[in-house]
Design an enzyme around this catalytic site. Sequence first.
Site, mmCIF file in Angstrom:
data_model
loop_
_atom_site.group_PDB
_atom_site.id
_atom_site.type_symbol
_atom_site.label_atom_id
_atom_site.label_comp_id
_atom_site.label_asym_id
_atom_site.label_seq_id
_atom_site.Cartn_x
_atom_site.Cartn_y
_atom_site.Cartn_z
ATOM 1 N N GLU A 1 8.436 1.484 49.797
ATOM 2 C CA GLU A 1 7.315 1.087 50.667
ATOM 3 C C GLU A 1 6.050 0.773 49.869
ATOM 4 O O GLU A 1 5.219 -0.021 50.298
ATOM 5 C CB GLU A 1 7.031 2.167 51.711
ATOM 6 C CG GLU A 1 8.107 2.311 52.774
ATOM 7 C CD GLU A 1 9.241 3.241 52.360
ATOM 8 O OE1 GLU A 1 9.278 3.670 51.172
ATOM 9 O OE2 GLU A 1 10.102 3.547 53.211
ATOM 10 N N PHE B 1 11.266 16.061 62.421
ATOM 11 C CA PHE B 1 11.835 15.365 61.265
ATOM 12 C C PHE B 1 11.034 14.091 60.971
ATOM 13 O O PHE B 1 10.806 13.279 61.863
ATOM 14 C CB PHE B 1 13.298 15.018 61.555
ATOM 15 C CG PHE B 1 13.958 14.266 60.421
ATOM 16 C CD1 PHE B 1 14.078 14.837 59.160
ATOM 17 C CD2 PHE B 1 14.439 12.972 60.616
ATOM 18 C CE1 PHE B 1 14.670 14.142 58.118
ATOM 19 C CE2 PHE B 1 15.034 12.268 59.579
ATOM 20 C CZ PHE B 1 15.152 12.851 58.317
ATOM 21 N N GLN B 2 10.591 13.949 59.757
ATOM 22 C CA GLN B 2 9.828 12.783 59.276
ATOM 23 C C GLN B 2 8.528 12.572 60.057
ATOM 24 O O GLN B 2 8.127 11.444 60.304
ATOM 25 C CB GLN B 2 10.695 11.521 59.278
ATOM 26 C CG GLN B 2 11.862 11.654 58.306
ATOM 27 C CD GLN B 2 12.564 10.362 57.992
ATOM 28 O OE1 GLN B 2 12.685 9.496 58.848
ATOM 29 N NE2 GLN B 2 13.022 10.223 56.768
ATOM 30 N N LYS C 1 7.923 6.145 68.560
ATOM 31 C CA LYS C 1 9.192 5.487 68.895
ATOM 32 C C LYS C 1 9.326 5.227 70.404
ATOM 33 O O LYS C 1 9.878 4.216 70.822
ATOM 34 C CB LYS C 1 10.342 6.375 68.406
ATOM 35 C CG LYS C 1 11.635 5.632 68.181
ATOM 36 C CD LYS C 1 12.627 6.491 67.431
ATOM 37 C CE LYS C 1 13.959 5.792 67.278
ATOM 38 N NZ LYS C 1 14.926 6.637 66.553
ATOM 39 N N MET D 1 -4.122 2.234 27.278
ATOM 40 C CA MET D 1 -5.554 2.450 27.522
ATOM 41 C C MET D 1 -5.926 3.918 27.329
ATOM 42 O O MET D 1 -6.974 4.243 26.768
ATOM 43 C CB MET D 1 -5.915 1.974 28.937
ATOM 44 C CG MET D 1 -7.389 1.875 29.187
ATOM 45 S SD MET D 1 -8.210 0.788 28.006
ATOM 46 C CE MET D 1 -8.352 -0.710 28.969
HETATM 47 C C1 LIG Z 1 -0.968 5.349 39.193
HETATM 48 C C2 LIG Z 1 -1.826 5.564 38.010
HETATM 49 N N1 LIG Z 1 -1.658 6.666 37.235
HETATM 50 C C3 LIG Z 1 -2.435 6.854 36.133
HETATM 51 C C4 LIG Z 1 -3.393 5.949 35.795
HETATM 52 C C5 LIG Z 1 -4.287 6.160 34.566
HETATM 53 N N2 LIG Z 1 -4.083 5.109 33.570
HETATM 54 C C6 LIG Z 1 -4.891 4.042 33.448
HETATM 55 S S1 LIG Z 1 -4.405 2.967 32.284
HETATM 56 C C7 LIG Z 1 -3.095 3.923 31.866
HETATM 57 C C8 LIG Z 1 -2.144 3.487 30.800
HETATM 58 C C9 LIG Z 1 -1.323 2.333 31.219
HETATM 59 O O1 LIG Z 1 -0.259 2.169 30.323
HETATM 60 P P1 LIG Z 1 0.595 0.847 30.296
HETATM 61 O O2 LIG Z 1 1.019 0.482 31.653
HETATM 62 O O3 LIG Z 1 1.671 1.002 29.278
HETATM 63 O O4 LIG Z 1 -0.467 -0.237 29.876
HETATM 64 P P2 LIG Z 1 -1.192 -0.468 28.470
HETATM 65 O O5 LIG Z 1 -2.544 0.168 28.594
HETATM 66 O O6 LIG Z 1 -0.352 0.162 27.426
HETATM 67 O O7 LIG Z 1 -1.281 -1.949 28.369
HETATM 68 C C10 LIG Z 1 -3.060 5.074 32.654
HETATM 69 C C11 LIG Z 1 -2.058 6.164 32.528
HETATM 70 C C12 LIG Z 1 -3.549 4.824 36.651
HETATM 71 N N3 LIG Z 1 -4.478 3.914 36.446
HETATM 72 N N4 LIG Z 1 -2.743 4.644 37.723
#
Ligand SMILES: Cc1ncc(C[n+]2csc(CCOP(=O)(O)OP(=O)(O)O)c2C)c(N)n1
Length: 570
Positions: free
Chosen positions: A69, A131-132, A181, A483
Amino acid sequence: MLSIFLPFLRLIRIKGAIKLKLTGSKILLECLKEQGVDIVFGYPGGAVLPIYDALYGENEIKHILTAHEQGATHAADGYARTTGKVGVVITTSGPGATNAVTGIATAYMDSVPMVVFTGQVAQPFIGKSSFQEVNITSITNSITKENYIVKEPENLADTIRKAFRTATSGRPGPVLVDIPKDIQNAETEYTFVKAEKFTSKKCSSNLSEAVNLIKDSKQPMIFAGGGVNISNAAEELYTFAKKIDSPVACSLMGIGAFPGEDELYTGMVGMHGTYTSNHAISKCDLLIAIGARFSDRVTSKIINFAPNAKIIHIDIDPSEFNKNIPEDVSICGDVKEVLLSLTALVPEKKHVEWVNQILHWKATHPLKYLDNSTLNPQLILSKLYALTKGDCIITTEVGQNQIWAAQFFTYNKPRTFITSGGLGTMGYGLGSAIGASIGNEHKKVINIAGDGSFKMNSIELATVSRYKLPLIQLVLNNHVLGMVHQWQDMFYAGNFSHSEFGQEVDFVKLGEAYGIKSVRITKNEEIEDTLKHALSLNEPVIIECDICPSDKVFPIVAPGASITDLIENE
Ligand SMILES: Cc1ncc(C[n+]2csc(CCOP(=O)(O)OP(=O)(O)O)c2C)c(N)n1
Ligand SMILES: [Mg+2]
């Protein structure tokens, strides 16, 4: 049986009010047709079985079955952002509804029009830990413009119409309609109502004060936000900026609102802004913010943001005025209309010295990167631009991949750069690319992904495969949460706490498992031919790009610093 005649009856009903007795589920579909909806994204389950039964054999509304979803909500979001239409989602109750929450929040933060229909347990079972059963209206209160639970069958049609009106009027956003529902099964009278064309409310405006400030300004700067794209006001912005000879910076959400190739364009402002944008905003004597909300990623240390400038703020949502920054003139209204009026009122101006200063900064501080890796992500993006001339839609995941995509591909048109700006949702890109591709059959859609983000929702490759969507996935695999890794390197003494994956996933094999053509590149020399080939194919492709874990995003403004204190390289 009745459904066979429905399209015919709808034609007659435009002329006269013919009442029909239909189930709630059929009424839902009729109301979607009233709104011109022909695509819905969703996933079935117990509490929406009557709706899915009504969808069976339905040929005016195409249902896209995603793998999860969350993917359905991101797909509806990508569909909405690229087409300007409303994204529609159907999920079951409980886990179906909660799985949609991140996608709803993502749409809310970036003002994306979306209507989400969740099934709910039948009313006699509500409040009994059935449920759900979850209280999804309560859960989504702070991430929807409005939400409703339908308690009487007679209210269903008008609630759906109200949901569309709310999602699309003023500042757009997501609306949730929870349908128990028993309401889906109940028969009641339905009368066709022609969908209203919503015109944005005209708000009070201080145009003359703004005109005076523009007349007096010697160093104006326009700051364009996502509102310009949402309002379809790119042309009006262009005419306005040229008439007053003002440089234009943008937020991440404002990318595409002004042609990236234009000499007045200075690029993004803020944490990963260009030297030119950040310095121009700090020096300008007038800042005209248009459809932008001065997020913390833009302003950084707020007292040092545009310290010499009078500020004009144009936005459709008055709650944004003076929220993050004190303003001199606030103009409430649809950006497109306000720009048309302002452009008519302002005199033509020339700011030769100021524009020369801008051009000098652009020439002396271009975006750059250390060319010491065997495969540079920045080069991949600039080659992609050179090959496509920008004639495609780019979606992104979140992290370094997202910022490189914002910086090294050039966007000349609105609705071509699709990214989760406000919520920063990892896992957004693939889903939104699916929606973008479905809404724009003749456009190439390319998702720029990081390995971490891609893993979050890579199950949606099943959807890509099922519908044979000719998407390109550029997985910039640095084997790290890039990042996070970069921040740990620069601001946390190089303590790489839980941000390194190593050789964890073979994305080529992953793609092949879904029947998708997949290749890996490791050197700059392979970029051009691989991209050319992928672009020539009319089928899904994954390109895993094996990049270096220590490659960084620059410029970057350290947390709490002013936007002029930007770090431009290692
Ligand atoms: C759902 C979610 N969890 C955690 C984060 C925190 N976060 C921001 S950037 C990042 C790293 C992303 O890694 P990747 O997808 O490998 O991209 P890269 O920076 O290596 O290009 C994280 C963990 C986020 N933005 N979204
Ligand atoms: Mg990564």
